[in-house]
Design a protein around this motif. Structure first.
Motif, PDB file in Angstrom:
ATOM      1  N   THR A   1     140.275  56.900  16.546  1.00  0.00           N
ATOM      2  CA  THR A   1     139.082  56.197  17.024  1.00  0.00           C
ATOM      3  C   THR A   1     138.343  55.504  15.883  1.00  0.00           C
ATOM      4  O   THR A   1     138.480  55.854  14.711  1.00  0.00           O
ATOM      5  CB  THR A   1     138.087  57.152  17.714  1.00  0.00           C
ATOM      6  N   ILE A   2     137.521  54.549  16.262  1.00  0.00           N
ATOM      7  CA  ILE A   2     136.597  53.909  15.345  1.00  0.00           C
ATOM      8  C   ILE A   2     135.670  54.960  14.733  1.00  0.00           C
ATOM      9  O   ILE A   2     135.428  56.013  15.332  1.00  0.00           O
ATOM     10  CB  ILE A   2     135.789  52.822  16.096  1.00  0.00           C
ATOM     11  N   SER A   3     135.174  54.711  13.538  1.00  0.00           N
ATOM     12  CA  SER A   3     134.299  55.654  12.843  1.00  0.00           C
ATOM     13  C   SER A   3     133.174  56.153  13.740  1.00  0.00           C
ATOM     14  O   SER A   3     132.558  55.376  14.477  1.00  0.00           O
ATOM     15  CB  SER A   3     133.692  54.978  11.611  1.00  0.00           C
ATOM     16  N   ASP A   4     132.908  57.445  13.675  1.00  0.00           N
ATOM     17  CA  ASP A   4     131.860  58.018  14.529  1.00  0.00           C
ATOM     18  C   ASP A   4     130.463  57.560  14.129  1.00  0.00           C
ATOM     19  O   ASP A   4     129.506  57.755  14.879  1.00  0.00           O
ATOM     20  CB  ASP A   4     131.938  59.539  14.565  1.00  0.00           C
ATOM     21  N   SER A   5     130.324  56.938  12.950  1.00  0.00           N
ATOM     22  CA  SER A   5     129.017  56.404  12.559  1.00  0.00           C
ATOM     23  C   SER A   5     128.774  55.023  13.162  1.00  0.00           C
ATOM     24  O   SER A   5     127.657  54.504  13.108  1.00  0.00           O
ATOM     25  CB  SER A   5     128.894  56.330  11.036  1.00  0.00           C
ATOM     26  N   LEU A   6     129.808  54.426  13.749  1.00  0.00           N
ATOM     27  CA  LEU A   6     129.690  53.096  14.337  1.00  0.00           C
ATOM     28  C   LEU A   6     129.699  53.116  15.862  1.00  0.00           C
ATOM     29  O   LEU A   6     129.297  52.144  16.497  1.00  0.00           O
ATOM     30  CB  LEU A   6     130.839  52.199  13.849  1.00  0.00           C
ATOM     31  N   SER A   7     130.192  54.204  16.458  1.00  0.00           N
ATOM     32  CA  SER A   7     130.368  54.256  17.907  1.00  0.00           C
ATOM     33  C   SER A   7     130.446  55.703  18.366  1.00  0.00           C
ATOM     34  O   SER A   7     130.767  56.605  17.582  1.00  0.00           O
ATOM     35  CB  SER A   7     131.658  53.513  18.288  1.00  0.00           C
TER      36      SER A   7
ATOM     37  N   ASN B   1     125.000  29.108   1.770  1.00  0.00           N
ATOM     38  CA  ASN B   1     126.430  29.362   1.964  1.00  0.00           C
ATOM     39  C   ASN B   1     126.860  30.669   1.309  1.00  0.00           C
ATOM     40  O   ASN B   1     127.950  30.771   0.733  1.00  0.00           O
ATOM     41  CB  ASN B   1     127.270  28.200   1.425  1.00  0.00           C
ATOM     42  N   ILE B   2     125.984  31.680   1.394  1.00  0.00           N
ATOM     43  CA  ILE B   2     126.281  32.992   0.821  1.00  0.00           C
ATOM     44  C   ILE B   2     127.103  33.802   1.813  1.00  0.00           C
ATOM     45  O   ILE B   2     126.729  33.940   2.982  1.00  0.00           O
ATOM     46  CB  ILE B   2     124.989  33.755   0.475  1.00  0.00           C
ATOM     47  N   LYS B   3     128.221  34.354   1.353  1.00  0.00           N
ATOM     48  CA  LYS B   3     129.089  35.173   2.195  1.00  0.00           C
ATOM     49  C   LYS B   3     129.113  36.600   1.649  1.00  0.00           C
ATOM     50  O   LYS B   3     129.568  36.834   0.523  1.00  0.00           O
ATOM     51  CB  LYS B   3     130.515  34.613   2.224  1.00  0.00           C
ATOM     52  N   PRO B   4     128.604  37.556   2.423  1.00  0.00           N
ATOM     53  CA  PRO B   4     128.630  38.943   1.955  1.00  0.00           C
ATOM     54  C   PRO B   4     130.022  39.544   2.061  1.00  0.00           C
ATOM     55  O   PRO B   4     130.792  39.223   2.966  1.00  0.00           O
ATOM     56  CB  PRO B   4     127.662  39.639   2.910  1.00  0.00           C
ATOM     57  N   ILE B   5     130.346  40.407   1.104  1.00  0.00           N
ATOM     58  CA  ILE B   5     131.591  41.176   1.139  1.00  0.00           C
ATOM     59  C   ILE B   5     131.203  42.605   1.504  1.00  0.00           C
ATOM     60  O   ILE B   5     130.449  43.257   0.772  1.00  0.00           O
ATOM     61  CB  ILE B   5     132.299  41.137  -0.226  1.00  0.00           C
ATOM     62  N   MET B   6     131.683  43.061   2.649  1.00  0.00           N
ATOM     63  CA  MET B   6     131.271  44.346   3.195  1.00  0.00           C
ATOM     64  C   MET B   6     132.420  45.340   3.122  1.00  0.00           C
ATOM     65  O   MET B   6     133.597  44.974   3.046  1.00  0.00           O
ATOM     66  CB  MET B   6     130.819  44.177   4.649  1.00  0.00           C
ATOM     67  N   GLY B   7     132.061  46.613   3.164  1.00  0.00           N
ATOM     68  CA  GLY B   7     133.088  47.649   3.153  1.00  0.00           C
ATOM     69  C   GLY B   7     132.608  48.889   3.857  1.00  0.00           C
ATOM     70  O   GLY B   7     131.409  49.072   4.106  1.00  0.00           O
ATOM     71  N   ALA B   8     133.562  49.739   4.224  1.00  0.00           N
ATOM     72  CA  ALA B   8     133.246  51.015   4.867  1.00  0.00           C
ATOM     73  C   ALA B   8     133.347  52.120   3.823  1.00  0.00           C
ATOM     74  O   ALA B   8     134.383  52.281   3.177  1.00  0.00           O
ATOM     75  CB  ALA B   8     134.206  51.287   6.019  1.00  0.00           C
ATOM     76  N   VAL B   9     132.268  52.874   3.661  1.00  0.00           N
ATOM     77  CA  VAL B   9     132.241  54.021   2.758  1.00  0.00           C
ATOM     78  C   VAL B   9     131.871  55.246   3.582  1.00  0.00           C
ATOM     79  O   VAL B   9     130.783  55.314   4.153  1.00  0.00           O
ATOM     80  CB  VAL B   9     131.235  53.816   1.600  1.00  0.00           C
ATOM     81  N   ASN B  10     132.816  56.186   3.685  1.00  0.00           N
ATOM     82  CA  ASN B  10     132.631  57.368   4.535  1.00  0.00           C
ATOM     83  C   ASN B  10     132.271  56.972   5.965  1.00  0.00           C
ATOM     84  O   ASN B  10     131.479  57.646   6.631  1.00  0.00           O
ATOM     85  CB  ASN B  10     131.567  58.300   3.948  1.00  0.00           C
ATOM     86  N   GLY B  11     132.841  55.870   6.410  1.00  0.00           N
ATOM     87  CA  GLY B  11     132.642  55.446   7.791  1.00  0.00           C
ATOM     88  C   GLY B  11     131.401  54.615   8.027  1.00  0.00           C
ATOM     89  O   GLY B  11     131.175  54.130   9.139  1.00  0.00           O
ATOM     90  N   THR B  12     130.583  54.412   7.000  1.00  0.00           N
ATOM     91  CA  THR B  12     129.353  53.632   7.124  1.00  0.00           C
ATOM     92  C   THR B  12     129.520  52.286   6.422  1.00  0.00           C
ATOM     93  O   THR B  12     130.091  52.216   5.330  1.00  0.00           O
ATOM     94  CB  THR B  12     128.173  54.396   6.496  1.00  0.00           C
ATOM     95  N   ILE B  13     129.027  51.215   7.044  1.00  0.00           N
ATOM     96  CA  ILE B  13     129.175  49.870   6.495  1.00  0.00           C
ATOM     97  C   ILE B  13     128.120  49.605   5.423  1.00  0.00           C
ATOM     98  O   ILE B  13     126.929  49.814   5.639  1.00  0.00           O
ATOM     99  CB  ILE B  13     129.055  48.808   7.601  1.00  0.00           C
ATOM    100  N   ILE B  14     128.572  49.151   4.246  1.00  0.00           N
ATOM    101  CA  ILE B  14     127.661  48.778   3.171  1.00  0.00           C
ATOM    102  C   ILE B  14     128.098  47.427   2.599  1.00  0.00           C
ATOM    103  O   ILE B  14     129.232  46.991   2.797  1.00  0.00           O
ATOM    104  CB  ILE B  14     127.625  49.827   2.038  1.00  0.00           C
ATOM    105  N   GLN B  15     127.190  46.768   1.893  1.00  0.00           N
ATOM    106  CA  GLN B  15     127.539  45.520   1.220  1.00  0.00           C
ATOM    107  C   GLN B  15     128.053  45.834  -0.175  1.00  0.00           C
ATOM    108  O   GLN B  15     127.414  46.552  -0.948  1.00  0.00           O
ATOM    109  CB  GLN B  15     126.336  44.579   1.136  1.00  0.00           C
TER     110      GLN B  15
END
Length: 284
Positions: free
Chosen positions: A85-91, A188-202
């Motif tokens: 399943t998708i991360s439990d912190s997102l759904s 024209n700023i594009k953020p680079i995002m990532g999942a850390v322990n299931g939580t989305i951060i920049q």
């Protein structure tokens, strides 16, 4: 069938996976205002993107019911059932799957099948990668307990990054202020995002989509342990209506590192909502 791999519809299966009866999807529900559809095989990505762009309110998702997971387990003729399943912190999907397993077992069927539910701590490309990892282990003849141990570790170790073409969905959903969204668009700023322990951060940002994608690739290889470590890894690239961009990201990865396998897949509905049109998600 000795095993079944079930994922929610954020798993973004490849076309080959969709045709393989080993894999099964339990869909989330997609909502734009009063419009609502299941994120299943009837999902029309281009139509949905047009609806999102035309709507003044942001799209949302609703997790599957526990009964949907119960039914998926009941309908499987496999001895072993693996659910991702998708991360439990997102759904709430992970909890729905856990309750669905309990409902199945409360009907006097506990012990009939070996069942394990993985909280991916990821989404999209990450879920797809984990499902392929399970398949690889089972095709190599690994027992249930070893698959669970190996893939649980993979959930903790997975690196998921993404770059968005547009911040409009985040703005509509109230996750980004109008001023921030306007400034990011104007510059024209594009953020680079990532999942850390299931939580989305920049993780960073760049001016321009191409610079952002290249930086994402650099960060992904670095976070995965460098070029030597990636030789043992599977890379999954999920795109939202952007196959050429996905191929360019693949080429950028291949300039920096080698991989056991590289998979490219198009997003289903959940990733289409959150990565938005032309978004790219990678997992390794």
């Amino acid at each position: 069938m000795s095993y079944q791999i079930i994922a929610d519809s954020c798993g973004d299966f490849t076309e080959e996976m969709k045709r393989n009866p080993v894999f099964k999807t339990v869909p989330l529900t997609l909502e734009i205002g009063s419009y609502s559809i299941l994120d299943d095989e009837h999902f029309d990505q281009l139509d949905f993107i047009q609806r999102v762009n035309a709507s003044p309110v942001g799209p949302k998702t609703a997790c599957p019911s526990p009964e949907a997971f119960q039914k998926a387990i009941e309908e499987s003729d496999a001895d072993e059932v693996y659910i991702v399943t998708i991360s439990d912190s997102l759904s709430g999907t992970f909890q729905a799957a856990k309750i669905g397993q309990s409902l199945y077992e409360e009907n006097g069927k506990k012990g009939e099948k070996k069942i394990h539910i993985f909280n991916s701590l990821s989404a999209s490309a990450g879920e797809c990668k984990l499902c392929l990892d399970i398949q690889e282990l089972k095709e190599a003849g690994k027992p249930f307990e070893e698959v669970v141990e190996t893939v649980e570790k993979a959930c903790s170790d997975i690196n998921t990054l993404f770059v968005l073409e547009s911040l409009d969905t985040l703005r509509k959903n109230g996750r980004l202020t109008g001023i921030k969204s306007f400034l990011a668009s104007a510059l024209n700023i594009k953020p680079i995002m990532g999942a850390v322990n299931g939580t989305i951060i920049q993780l960073g940002q760049q001016r321009g989509i191409q610079k952002a994608l290249r930086k994402m690739v650099e960060l992904a290889v670095e976070r995965a342990g460098g070029p030597e470590a990636t030789k043992r890894k599977r890379l999954v690239i999920t795109h939202v209506n952007a196959p050429e961009r996905a191929e360019q990201v693949k080429a950028d990865f291949e300039k920096l590192a080698s991989f056991k396998e590289i998979i490219i897949t198009n997003a289903m509905g959940v990733a289409t909502i959150y990565a938005n049109d032309k978004g790219i998600v990678v997992a390794l």
